[in-house]
Each structure stands twice: as structure tokens, then as C-alpha cells.
Write a protein that holds these residues in place. Structure first.
Motif, PDB file in Angstrom:
ATOM      1  N   UNK A   1       0.832  -1.217   0.000  1.00  0.00           N
ATOM      2  CA  UNK A   1       0.000   0.000   0.000  1.00  0.00           C
ATOM      3  C   UNK A   1       0.863   1.263   0.000  1.00  0.00           C
ATOM      4  N   UNK A   2       2.032   1.191   0.613  1.00  0.00           N
ATOM      5  CA  UNK A   2       3.010   2.282   0.569  1.00  0.00           C
ATOM      6  C   UNK A   2       4.321   1.682   0.086  1.00  0.00           C
ATOM      7  N   UNK A   3       4.792   2.215  -1.041  1.00  0.00           N
ATOM      8  CA  UNK A   3       5.992   1.647  -1.657  1.00  0.00           C
ATOM      9  C   UNK A   3       7.009   2.729  -1.960  1.00  0.00           C
ATOM     10  N   UNK A   4       8.257   2.342  -1.860  1.00  0.00           N
ATOM     11  CA  UNK A   4       9.347   3.159  -2.369  1.00  0.00           C
ATOM     12  C   UNK A   4       9.981   2.337  -3.479  1.00  0.00           C
ATOM     13  N   UNK A   5       9.856   2.834  -4.698  1.00  0.00           N
ATOM     14  CA  UNK A   5      10.335   2.104  -5.868  1.00  0.00           C
ATOM     15  C   UNK A   5      11.444   2.889  -6.561  1.00  0.00           C
ATOM     16  N   UNK A   6      12.472   2.154  -6.954  1.00  0.00           N
ATOM     17  CA  UNK A   6      13.560   2.739  -7.732  1.00  0.00           C
ATOM     18  C   UNK A   6      13.626   1.976  -9.047  1.00  0.00           C
ATOM     19  N   UNK A   7      13.630   2.719 -10.137  1.00  0.00           N
ATOM     20  CA  UNK A   7      13.712   2.102 -11.461  1.00  0.00           C
ATOM     21  C   UNK A   7      14.925   2.674 -12.170  1.00  0.00           C
ATOM     22  N   UNK A   8      15.689   1.767 -12.731  1.00  0.00           N
ATOM     23  CA  UNK A   8      16.828   2.148 -13.551  1.00  0.00           C
ATOM     24  C   UNK A   8      16.649   1.506 -14.920  1.00  0.00           C
ATOM     25  N   UNK A   9      16.778   2.327 -15.957  1.00  0.00           N
ATOM     26  CA  UNK A   9      16.646   1.834 -17.323  1.00  0.00           C
ATOM     27  C   UNK A   9      17.905   2.240 -18.079  1.00  0.00           C
ATOM     28  N   UNK A  10      18.579   1.232 -18.602  1.00  0.00           N
ATOM     29  CA  UNK A  10      19.796   1.514 -19.365  1.00  0.00           C
ATOM     30  C   UNK A  10      19.993   0.425 -20.407  1.00  0.00           C
ATOM     31  N   UNK A  11      20.263   0.855 -21.633  1.00  0.00           N
ATOM     32  CA  UNK A  11      20.469  -0.072 -22.752  1.00  0.00           C
ATOM     33  C   UNK A  11      19.308  -1.049 -22.890  1.00  0.00           C
ATOM     34  N   UNK A  12      18.085  -0.547 -22.655  1.00  0.00           N
ATOM     35  CA  UNK A  12      16.890  -1.367 -22.798  1.00  0.00           C
ATOM     36  C   UNK A  12      16.618  -2.280 -21.620  1.00  0.00           C
ATOM     37  N   UNK A  13      17.476  -2.297 -20.620  1.00  0.00           N
ATOM     38  CA  UNK A  13      17.265  -3.135 -19.432  1.00  0.00           C
ATOM     39  C   UNK A  13      16.512  -2.344 -18.380  1.00  0.00           C
ATOM     40  N   UNK A  14      15.468  -2.950 -17.836  1.00  0.00           N
ATOM     41  CA  UNK A  14      14.586  -2.310 -16.855  1.00  0.00           C
ATOM     42  C   UNK A  14      14.798  -3.017 -15.519  1.00  0.00           C
ATOM     43  N   UNK A  15      15.299  -2.280 -14.523  1.00  0.00           N
ATOM     44  CA  UNK A  15      15.547  -2.862 -13.203  1.00  0.00           C
ATOM     45  C   UNK A  15      14.677  -2.154 -12.176  1.00  0.00           C
TER      46      UNK A  15
END
Length: 183
Positions: A148-162
Motif C-alpha cells: 500500500x506504501x511503496x518506495x520504488x527505484x527504477x533504472x533503465x539503461x540499454x533497454x534493461x529495466x531494473x
């Protein structure tokens, strides 16, 4: 009595090295009673992939004339129209004329593969269409991080989604999500 939507709060940090979009977003996302956590996470993944200050969630499932997300210009014209699922080509054709860019995030393994085979030749008629596929296993892995409460980190590089999720029960272990371009 009708069930009401459940609100989720996400603090989303996006580092997209492919598009040079970097930002932090405080998001409130309403989960419709018929929506799964996996689908809610797909909406967040779509947001992160196209993160922009003007990108916003719509009423989605509640209003069939709206996409899941859109980004409008100063005049209110949709620059980006983002759909989830396996929409019929007729719907895509109609939506294609309403926005500068039309994006579909498809999911559902075999159903999605069949949908692709049936529609891919028609997609060529829509110059502004982009179709991205996410595997069910990746979506389920993301759903396991849904809170319900999230801390999300997204890294996108060279088409890779983390995606890395932090919270009370999360270790912060990143997962790699394969976003496959179909068009």
C-alpha cells in the motif's frame, strides 16, 4: 454495496539513461476492485518507462474512453496514450488518431502471443503505435513487491529495466524486468 477502490502510494525514483529522464514522483494509484496487484504494478512500470511530469493516471478501468495513462500538451491534446492488455485493433486505430504516440503494454503469455500473431500485420498501419510485452513471470515478481506504501527505484539503461522496491517487508533486492518491443 459496491466495493470501492484501494489507494496505493508510491514514491518512485526513475533513472532512465536511455532517454535522459531522471526524476522522483509521488504517486497515488487507485486499484479497482477487479484489478490485480500485478496489473497495478504494470501501470507503475509503464509510468516509470515513460516518466514525465505531465504523465498521469486516468480513471482507467472505470472509463472505457480513457487509457490507463496519458500525457497531454498545453492545449489538452494527448501526446502519449498508454493502454494495458490486449486491445482490439479497432480500438487501437481509433486511439491512434487521438494521440501523437500510442503505446500498448501487453501481457498474458500465450494469449498475448496469439494476439500478436493475429494483429501484428495491422499494426504496421499505425505509424505512432509502440507495443511492449512483459512476461507473466516478471509481472508476478513485481507484484510480490506491491504494498500500500511503496518506495520504488527504477533504472533503465540499454533497454534493461531494473526495479527495486523498498518497504517494511522488502529487502531491496532488485529484479530485472524484460520489456520486449514488438513493433
Amino acid at each position: 454495496m459496491a466495493l470501492s477502490a484501494t489507494l496505493y502510494k508510491a514514491h518512485l525514483t526513475v533513472n532512465n539513461f536511455d532517454t535522459n529522464e531522471f526524476g522522483t514522483y509521488e504517486l497515488t494509484v487507485a486499484r479497482h476492485p477487479s484489478e490485480t496487484e500485478a496489473r497495478l504494478m504494470l501501470r507503475l512500470i509503464a509510468f516509470a518507462n515513460y516518466a514525465h511530469d505531465r504523465l498521469e493516471f486516468t480513471r482507467g478501468l472505470c472509463v472505457s474512453e480513457e487509457p490507463e495513462l496519458w500525457q497531454k500538451d498545453d492545449t489538452g491534446h494527448p501526446q502519449r496514450w498508454i493502454e494495458l492488455g490486449l486491445p482490439e485493433f479497432k480500438r487501437l486505430k481509433q486511439r491512434s488518431s487521438k494521440a501523437t504516440q500510442l503505446v500498448v503494454f501487453a501481457y498474458g503469455d500465450q494469449n498475448a502471443q496469439n494476439w500478436r500473431e493475429q494483429n501484428q500485420s495491422s499494426w504496421a498501419k499505425l505509424d505512432n503505435l509502440s507495443v511492449t510485452y512483459i512476461e507473466t513471470a516478471d509481472l508476478q515478481s513485481a507484484a510480490q513487491r506491491c504494498q500500500r506504501r511503496m518506495e520504488l527505484h527504477v533504472s533503465i539503461q540499454d533497454g534493461l529495466f531494473e526495479l527495486t522496491a523498498f518497504g517494511d517487508t522488502q529487502s531491496g533486492e532488485p529484479i530485472n524486468i524484460r520489456l520486449e518491443k514488438w513493433k
